[in-house]
Design a protein around this motif. Structure first.
Motif, short mmCIF file in Angstrom:
data_model
loop_
_atom_site.label_atom_id
_atom_site.label_comp_id
_atom_site.label_asym_id
_atom_site.label_seq_id
_atom_site.Cartn_x
_atom_site.Cartn_y
_atom_site.Cartn_z
N GLY A 183 2.38 2.02 -3.24
CA GLY A 183 1.42 2.39 -4.28
C GLY A 183 1.00 1.22 -5.15
O GLY A 183 0.28 1.38 -6.14
N THR A 184 1.43 -0.01 -4.79
CA THR A 184 1.05 -1.19 -5.57
C THR A 184 -0.39 -1.59 -5.26
O THR A 184 -1.11 -2.10 -6.11
CB THR A 184 1.99 -2.38 -5.25
OG1 THR A 184 3.33 -1.90 -5.34
CG2 THR A 184 1.80 -3.54 -6.19
N ASP A 208 -8.05 -1.76 -1.72
CA ASP A 208 -7.46 -3.11 -1.56
C ASP A 208 -7.09 -3.36 -0.10
O ASP A 208 -7.33 -4.44 0.45
CB ASP A 208 -6.17 -3.24 -2.40
CG ASP A 208 -6.43 -3.27 -3.89
OD1 ASP A 208 -7.44 -3.85 -4.30
OD2 ASP A 208 -5.61 -2.69 -4.64
N GLU A 209 -6.46 -2.34 0.52
CA GLU A 209 -6.04 -2.48 1.93
C GLU A 209 -7.25 -2.64 2.84
O GLU A 209 -7.24 -3.46 3.76
CB GLU A 209 -5.19 -1.26 2.30
CG GLU A 209 -4.85 -1.13 3.77
CD GLU A 209 -5.95 -0.44 4.53
OE1 GLU A 209 -6.35 -0.97 5.57
OE2 GLU A 209 -6.45 0.61 4.06
N TRP A 224 0.85 -1.20 0.00
CA TRP A 224 0.00 0.00 0.00
C TRP A 224 0.89 1.25 0.00
O TRP A 224 0.68 2.17 -0.79
CB TRP A 224 -0.90 -0.07 1.23
CG TRP A 224 -1.73 1.15 1.54
CD1 TRP A 224 -2.40 1.95 0.66
CD2 TRP A 224 -1.99 1.70 2.83
NE1 TRP A 224 -3.07 2.93 1.32
CE2 TRP A 224 -2.83 2.81 2.66
CE3 TRP A 224 -1.60 1.35 4.13
CZ2 TRP A 224 -3.28 3.58 3.72
CZ3 TRP A 224 -2.07 2.12 5.18
CH2 TRP A 224 -2.90 3.22 4.98
N SER A 238 -4.18 -0.28 -3.64
CA SER A 238 -4.96 0.94 -3.38
C SER A 238 -5.47 0.91 -1.93
O SER A 238 -5.40 -0.13 -1.25
CB SER A 238 -6.15 1.01 -4.33
OG SER A 238 -7.08 0.01 -3.97
N VAL A 239 -6.02 2.04 -1.51
CA VAL A 239 -6.63 2.11 -0.17
C VAL A 239 -7.78 1.10 -0.09
O VAL A 239 -7.97 0.41 0.92
CB VAL A 239 -7.13 3.54 0.11
CG1 VAL A 239 -7.94 3.59 1.40
CG2 VAL A 239 -5.97 4.51 0.18
#
Ligand code: B12
Length: 228
Positions: free
Chosen positions: A71-72, A77-78, A68, A74-75
């Protein structure tokens, strides 16, 4: 999933490694069912909850955090990975057998005001509930000025407070004062990476940054003179 068998240290390390990789993959793909299967496999393999938290869930979440930051991921995804882990922790409670005896003792858990990180606190809540305690979980961002009254109302034997960010250290001290104002007999266990370095243990206060041994610590607080 084929996990290594046998009980030697090498097999155990290989098992943990496989579980970690499988759990991380499930989080990165957003696959909750696969994450649940890893948790069930870990419990079936006889691993303690504390070991599963420390060796599988926490490193996988840290990996999510690293990706995260780079930048791999996204928020969103997290967030998805965090929600999966919170649900896996909820599932764990049903799977693990509840031990007898501790149910008579109430333990309350809260993250201090402003603190939104709750995965560690939920781990502690699960460990205590699964150990048989009457665990009452208040969750994130609990206002300081609500603590004394909730303690008066529920009369917990032990109050667990968490602060994961160093910036929340001062609020933690205020929160401790408020719990004691609600009932001076309530013991405290404070934990998380945000606990101030200089905070020292004393009678009725356990200080820890890690989840390991929380059940033993609460057992010891309950057993102290005058509390039984
Ligand atoms: C998921 C996450 C979030 C989620 C939390 C959701 C939730 N319901 O928990 C959300 C999106 C809300 C979030 C928000 C923020 N976050 Co955040 N977050 C994370 C992340 C990716 C994972 C945290 C996690 O769950 N880890 C897994 C758990 C198991 O580990 P842990 O918390 O360290 O807990 C261990 C110990 O501390 C201890 N422990 C923890 N709690 C307790 C309690 C007790 C009682 C005990 C005994 C032990 C204990 O045991 C655990 C196991 O060893 C980390 C990345 C990282 N490197 O950790 C950043 C991280 C923690 N976040 C960070 C930041 C800066 C923020 C924000 C300020 C971002 C922003 N600008 O908005 C906000 C602050 C929100 C707030 N007011 O609290 C920083 C903290 C830096 C610092 N040291 O102060 C980190 C480290 C990311 C980074 N590298 O910058 N975050």
């Amino acid at each position: 999933m084929e996990f290594p068998t046998g009980s030697g240290p090498l097999n155990r390390a290989a098992l943990l490694q496989e579980l970690r990789e499988a759990y991380t993959a499930a989080l990165l793909l957003g696959e909750e069912v696969k994450a649940e299967i890893v948790m069930r496999e870990a419990i079936d393999a006889g691993l303690d909850e504390e070991v599963i938290h420390r060796e599988v869930l926490a490193p996988s979440m840290r990996r999510v955090g690293d990706l995260w930051e780079r930048g791999t991921l996204s928020v969103a995804d997290e967030h998805l990975a965090t929600q999966i882990t919170l649900r896996v922790l909820a599932l764990e409670r049903e799977v693990v057998r509840v031990a007898g005896g501790r149910w008579r003792h109430r333990v309350m858990l809260a993250a201090v005001e402003g603190e939104e990180h709750t995965v560690g606190l939920q781990m502690v809540g699960n460990l205590l509930a699964n150990a048989g305690y009457d665990a009452r979980y208040l969750g994130a961002d609990v206002p300081i000025d609500s603590l004394a009254s909730i303690v008066e109302k529920h009369r917990p034997r032990v109050f667990v407070l968490s602060a994961t960010m160093p910036a929340n250290g001062e609020l933690l001290r205020l929160a401790m004062d408020e719990v004691r104002r609600g009932d001076p007999g309530t013991a405290l266990l404070v934990g998380g990476q945000g606990v101030p370095e200089e905070l020292r243990e004393e009678e009725g206060l356990v200080v820890t940054r890690e989840v390991s041994n929380v059940v033993e610590s609460v057992d010891a607080l309950i057993r102290r003179p005058g509390l039984n």
